[in-house]
Design an enzyme around this catalytic site. Structure first.
Site, PDB file in Angstrom:
ATOM      1  N   ASN A 175     -35.856   9.719 -23.257  1.00  0.00           N
ATOM      2  CA  ASN A 175     -36.794  10.532 -23.627  1.00  0.00           C
ATOM      3  C   ASN A 175     -36.725  11.786 -23.011  1.00  0.00           C
ATOM      4  O   ASN A 175     -36.017  11.788 -22.537  1.00  0.00           O
ATOM      5  CB  ASN A 175     -37.937   9.792 -23.625  1.00  0.00           C
ATOM      6  CG  ASN A 175     -38.913  10.244 -22.157  1.00  0.00           C
ATOM      7  OD1 ASN A 175     -38.199  11.232 -21.439  1.00  0.00           O
ATOM      8  ND2 ASN A 175     -38.725   8.618 -20.924  1.00  0.00           N
TER       9      ASN A 175
ATOM     10  N   ILE B 255     -43.894   0.063 -13.592  1.00  0.00           N
ATOM     11  CA  ILE B 255     -43.951   0.889 -12.107  1.00  0.00           C
ATOM     12  C   ILE B 255     -45.485   1.097 -11.527  1.00  0.00           C
ATOM     13  O   ILE B 255     -45.612   0.272 -10.391  1.00  0.00           O
ATOM     14  CB  ILE B 255     -43.448   1.813 -12.047  1.00  0.00           C
ATOM     15  CG1 ILE B 255     -42.189   1.494 -13.080  1.00  0.00           C
ATOM     16  CG2 ILE B 255     -42.937   2.429 -10.798  1.00  0.00           C
ATOM     17  CD1 ILE B 255     -40.686   2.547 -13.414  1.00  0.00           C
TER      18      ILE B 255
END
Ligand code: PMT
Length: 402
Positions: A210, A307
């Protein structure tokens, strides 16, 4: 005591029996969280070995002005620019005389001339040498130039005399040195920050990623370190310089970032997930370049680990702060992320305006409230974010997820 955490201390050691106490001084500076570099005069190495100081500080000890190897690493002018404080302990009568007359005939005296950092000296010498008019005149000159004089103390001396001239004890020097620094907002706090994008390989030459530039995460890391925090920055692939005093860990994929984050979190008070982590990765990574064909092509994707949710689920979790870049319904989606991921705080921002930009505006959300930040440049907003994080982190915990 005010904090020495993250401070850069250049410890100068000159020749005198009190040099044996410099080892303890170096140890105490390191223990207080300072980064310590030691410079020894030729006479100092007659009293204590550079190896001892290197072992205690974890940094190479500098002994020579004309040292080709040292100049190739950190040259003397660079070394003079490095510290927040130079402290010479013990400072011999000879060193004070050379400093007063502006000599630059060894590395330490050269650094004193070249630095713009404050310089403090802890004199140590025989009581008669201390009382001598020449020494006292030198001290008058040095004081007039804003050199700080720590001590000396009075008492029995190594030569058998009694009187003024004993070096202050290392703990006293540490306290005086710490008193020179302002209390920084995040002094001593250990902060882990993820930043940038992740890359999820498809074959040896292609990946999914991205547009995150890393600017927001790096700005937070720089500002946190400047505010006294001990910062670990876990970064995806970006083209940014590591901020000063920040320990950087480079990663590529989301799984690499998770692994590095779990390691860093073992030693972390606050975790801030700024990274734009790829939610999916290709189910298979081809070992050879995928060849072009005229057929339609589709990629099977599998979810990546989350995460920040993994960090928030740890038994002994740090104060956990997330980010959310949304293109629409910004606050509603962000609030649901705050709750779903069990975060202590989250900064919602407009994906179309923030990715790659130097500026950001954000809505800070936490279980009991909200606040609006910006617009402003990422450095400035980072400071405001850290102030908010610090306030929430230090408040009594009620209703948050920890
Ligand atoms: O890097 P810049 O160009 O400066 O841009 C800054 C930014 C836009 C990347 C930053 O401000 C930002 O918003 N980062 C979060 C991007 C995002 O949309 O994250 P998310 O909504 O997918 O995830 C929410 C939170 O979960 C984030 O803290 C993210 O780090 C974390 N996450 C997401 C997925 C995943 N697999 N693991 C995670 O930890």
């Amino acid at each position: 005591m005010k904090s020495l955490s993250n401070k850069r201390i250049l410890l100068g050691i000159t020749g005198g029996i009190a040099a044996y106490k410099s080892a303890e001084l170096a140890r105490l500076f390191s223990k207080a969280g300072a980064d310590v570099r030691v410079v020894m005069t030729p006479a100092a190495v007659e009293f204590i070995t550079p190896l001892t100081l290197q072992a205690l500080t974890g940094n190479k000890v500098h002994t020579q002005l004309l040292d080709a190897d040292a100049e190739a690493g950190m040259g003397h002018i660079e070394l003079a620019r490095w510290p927040d404080l130079i402290i010479v302990a013990p400072a011999s009568a000879d060193f004070l005389a050379r400093a007063a007359s502006g000599e630059a005939n060894d590395l330490l005296s050269t650094l004193i001339l070249a630095t713009s950092a404050p310089v403090a000296v802890a004199p140590a010498m025989n009581q008669a040498m201390w009382g001598n008019a020449a020494t006292q005149d030198n001290l008058t000159v040095l004081r007039a130039r804003d050199m700080l004089i720590f001590g000396p103390d009075s008492g029995p001396q190594a030569c058998g005399d009694t009187g003024l001239g004993r070096m202050l004890e290392p703990q006293q020097i540490i306290e005086l040195a710490a008193g020179l620094f302002e209390d920084a907002l995040l002094s001593g706090l250990r902060i882990c920050i993820t930043a940038g994008p992740t890359r999820e390989a498809l074959d040896p030459v292609r990946y999914i990623s991205n547009h995150s530039s890393g600017k927001m995460g790096f700005a937070l890391a720089a500002e946190a370190a400047a505010a006294g925090a001990i910062v670990t920055l876990i970064s995806g692939p970006v083209a940014l310089q590591t901020p000063e005093r920040v320990q950087r860990v480079d990663v590529v994929s989301a799984r690499d970032m998770l692994e590095a984050s779990l390691v860093a979190t073992q030693n972390c008070d606050i975790f801030i997930g700024v990274a734009a982590v790829a939610d999916y990765r290709p189910a298979a990574v081809e070992t050879q370049k995928i060849k072009k064909s005229s057929d339609a092509f589709s990629i099977a994707l599998v979810p990546n680990p989350d995460i920040i949710s993994s960090i928030a689920a740890l038994d002994n979790r740090p104060f956990t702060v997330g980010f959310a870049a949304e293109t629409h319904n910004i606050e509603t989606f962000a609030l649901s992320k705050l709750q779903r991921k069990k975060l202590d705080m989250l900064f919602a921002n407009d994906a179309t305006a923030t990715f790659g930009s130097d500026d950001i505006s954000a809505i800070a959300l936490w279980p009991q409230g909200r606040s609006v930040l910006g617009p402003g440049n990422k450095q400035l907003i980072a400071r405001q974010m850290l102030a908010l994080i610090h306030t929430r982190y230090t408040l009594p915990r009620q209703g948050d997820f920890r």
